[in-house]
Design an enzyme around this catalytic site. Structure first.
Site, PDB file in Angstrom:
ATOM      1  CG  ASP A  49       7.511  -0.413  -6.195  1.00 23.73           C
ATOM      2  OD1 ASP A  49       7.367  -1.258  -5.693  1.00 23.73           O
ATOM      3  OD2 ASP A  49       9.043  -0.954  -6.821  1.00 23.73           O
ATOM      4  CB  ILE A  50       2.258   2.041  -4.311  1.00 24.94           C
ATOM      5  CG1 ILE A  50       1.480   1.277  -4.431  1.00 24.94           C
ATOM      6  CG2 ILE A  50       2.264   3.534  -5.126  1.00 24.94           C
ATOM      7  CD1 ILE A  50      -0.291   1.290  -5.083  1.00 24.94           C
ATOM      8  CE  LYS A  51       8.182  -3.737  -3.344  1.00 22.29           C
ATOM      9  NZ  LYS A  51       8.523  -2.085  -4.040  1.00 22.29           N
ATOM     10  NE  ARG A  52       0.301   2.642  -0.244  1.00 23.57           N
ATOM     11  CZ  ARG A  52       1.193   3.631  -0.287  1.00 23.57           C
ATOM     12  NH1 ARG A  52       2.082   2.792  -0.688  1.00 23.57           N
ATOM     13  NH2 ARG A  52       1.008   5.171  -0.482  1.00 23.57           N
TER      14      ARG A  52
ATOM     15  CB  THR B 272       4.048  -2.785  -6.656  1.00 25.43           C
ATOM     16  OG1 THR B 272       4.172  -1.504  -5.716  1.00 25.43           O
ATOM     17  CG2 THR B 272       4.744  -3.061  -7.704  1.00 25.43           C
TER      18      THR B 272
END
Length: 307
Positions: free
Chosen positions: A103-106, A140
């Site tokens: 879950d890194i939401k880059r 993500t």
């Protein structure tokens, strides 16, 4: 890797993912004391404590679940030692046969987006050698910058047979400030969902795409609409438990085959021993409390899907 995720879900009968999002306050005192005795009250000590915490939870639950989702911010807050704990967690979970969703939401563009994709899903060349730096199975991705930010991830996904979950309709209360805005009479999240379906059509596994979507459990009616827009996208569903989502909210996130969605719970599982329902386990048996919380979540979702 989408095929492996589906296979794991079928094997366990549990369309859930455990969010390994450890705050130091979640870690029982005896674990902290042990880590601090070796490393002191340092960033290294904190990182060791969350690694030990994660390992116990994984050891107690891995046979029940198909996947885990470590949130990288909870590790980055402890600097380089925290990132080392993140990597140890990823590797340990993969060694247990779990699919790992980073879950890194880059979300960036050009070479920056390509570097994120390579660092988390792909390989990087160093001289004559090749390395997989973090080596998650999925990550993500924030689509706010458009296709320029997503395409580098798609390239790596196709090369490595890995996947992404694109933020479409998130579970937080203020998500509607942008995501619900109408464009030509339609909410933005529906337009993002259509892009997810288009991206996914070019990166298919056997039955589902490498390109999935994040849609919050707290918005079940929107989830129902998005399920129709993205029939081949797996939906990662946050917001269960601590944020208010429950099994009965989730039915429409799934397809008729009982697949198509995987539901996340983080502190509801990893900090279960702090809840009144599981307090009898005590801090020493926090892993057993997490296992009981997983079993209850599986029952709740299974019962809702079978009605």
């Amino acid at each position: 890797m989408i095929n492996q995720l589906v296979a794991n879900i079928k094997k366990t009968g549990a369309p859930i993912v455990v969010g390994l999002d450890p705050m130091l306050s979640y870690v029982p005192e005896h674990i902290q004391k042990k880590a601090f005795s070796e490393y002191g009250e340092t960033l290294e000590g904190a990182a060791e404590a969350i690694w030990m915490f994660n390992k116990e939870i994984v050891d107690k639950t891995y046979d029940l679940i198909p996947a885990v989702k470590p949130q990288i911010a909870m590790y980055e807050q402890f600097g380089i030692p925290g990132l080392q704990a993140f990597k140890k967690t990823v590797d340990y979970c993969k060694g247990k046969g779990l699919v790992v969703i980073g879950d890194i939401k880059r979300g960036d563009i050009g070479s920056t987006s390509a570097a994120y994709a390579v660092g988390h899903l792909g390989t990087v060349q160093v001289g004559d050698k090749t390395y997989a730096p973090f080596d998650e199975d999925f990550v993500t991705v924030n689509p706010y910058l458009g296709s320029d930010g997503v395409n580098p991830f798609l390239d790596v996904c196709r090369q490595e047979k890995k996947g992404i979950f694109v933020l479409v309709k998130t579970s937080n209360p203020s998500s509607g400030e942008f995501q619900d805005q109408l464009i030509n009479g339609r909410p933005l999240y529906e337009l993002v969902g259509e892009k997810v379906a288009a991206w996914g059509a070019e990166a298919m596994g056997d039955d589902y795409s490498y390109v999935g979507a994040v849609v919050g459990a707290t918005y079940p009616e929107m989830g129902k609409a998005l399920r129709k827009i993205m029939p081949k996208a797996y939906i990662l569903v946050p917001g269960y438990g601590a944020q208010g989502g429950k099994g009965s909210d989730l039915v429409h996130f799934f397809n008729e085959d009982g697949l198509g969605a995987i539901v996340n719970s983080s502190r509801g599982i990893i900090a279960a021993y702090k809840q009144e329902k599981y307090a009898g386990y005590g801090a020493e048996a926090f892993g057993d409390a997490s296992r009981a919380a997983v079993e209850d979540m599986i029952t709740d979702i299974t019962n809702a899907l079978n009605k």
